[in-house]
Design an enzyme around this catalytic site. Sequence first.
Site: not given
Length: 371
Positions: A151, A173, A284
């Site tokens: 990824d 994706k 994050m």
Amino acid sequence: MALGLEYAGKRVLVVGGARAARRILARYLAVGATVHHVPEPSPVTGAVAPVAPIATAMPGVLSPVFPRSIGSWGALIAAVDLVVVVEASPQLDAVIAAACARHRTWLTRESAASTSPIGSVTLVGGGPGLEKLLTVGALAALNAADIVYYDRLGPTDRLDVWAPGAEHVDVGKAPGHHAIPQRATERMLVASALAGLTVVRLKGGDPFVFGRGGEEVLACRAAGVPVSVISGVTSAIAVPAAAGIPVTHRDISRLFTVISGHAPISDSELTHLIGLDGTIVVLMGIGTLQQLVAGLARLGMRTDMPVAIVERGFAHDQRTTVGRLDTIGALASTAGVRSPAVVVIGEVVALAGHGDDAAADIMREAATLAS
Ligand code: SAH
């Protein structure tokens, strides 16, 4: 396979069963060689049945004139540039080696891929994006892979070199640019392994640091698929380091906490974090940054506490924004900081100065401070 050699147009003869040699065949095809395959030579005579194994034939691989006896290997070997032995009895290996010496044909031996009916899954931590931070174990696993699921956070620049000939599947994706759901990824890993393939799931950083690696391990175990994990260099430590920030430092911080800012961090968690009085590393954390800094200030953290945001660690456009607890929110808005980024809160940020110093500079500075 020796990388760096020019294989385009070279004639390569691969000796070994189609399943055992599949990776080798794919690799030499991928680098543009003309690949001939002698499958499953008889262990005794070295002769092979003149029947091309249609079901396992790989597109692009040519079946040579099959040597019917030991004697006919010479002509075959004289006609190629390189012989790659994947599987051969000791007698046949000796015949091939002698013929290679006689005809000055290069000879190499490579290990066979697993031919067990069930394959395996290896979760590989790819580190924060820099090739130098891929481990030896990660490279070995990639090199042995039939298929790599990756990824966008994992290092992918040179996947064709690290996993030559393997199929590369982007699970970050889908065609509509939506991430493939986690469960679908797990099903793909399991299905490939059950089909007998050696599967690598390449992840950014470390697979077990907010990487959903644990879920993938459980899915494999539930399906009876052998699974292993190769730890990676986590961005939680390496990305601050890339900006010159050590997450611990003698007499400054003796602990660091890594927390996900994916969902807002509760007041109770923030209170505990402040109480620990160590370095706080948030992954994050861009979406919840304003809440985080406001919460820490409201719950009593010093407002002049240094804070750094390191975006796109190790990329050519890596950027560090440095401020204090009471200024970083506005600075981040003005700078337009975006994910992926690591937020570091703590005194250690001051060690970096105001830029992307190399770790060596930090160590020098640290030595000066200590003396
Ligand atoms: N397993 C990964 C983390 C996955 S969570 C690891 O151990 O590093 C994804 C978060 O990691 C991103 O939102 C960001 O906070 C951080 N991250 C990963 N790579 C990064 C990079 N190169 N630069 C900045 N942040 C990064």
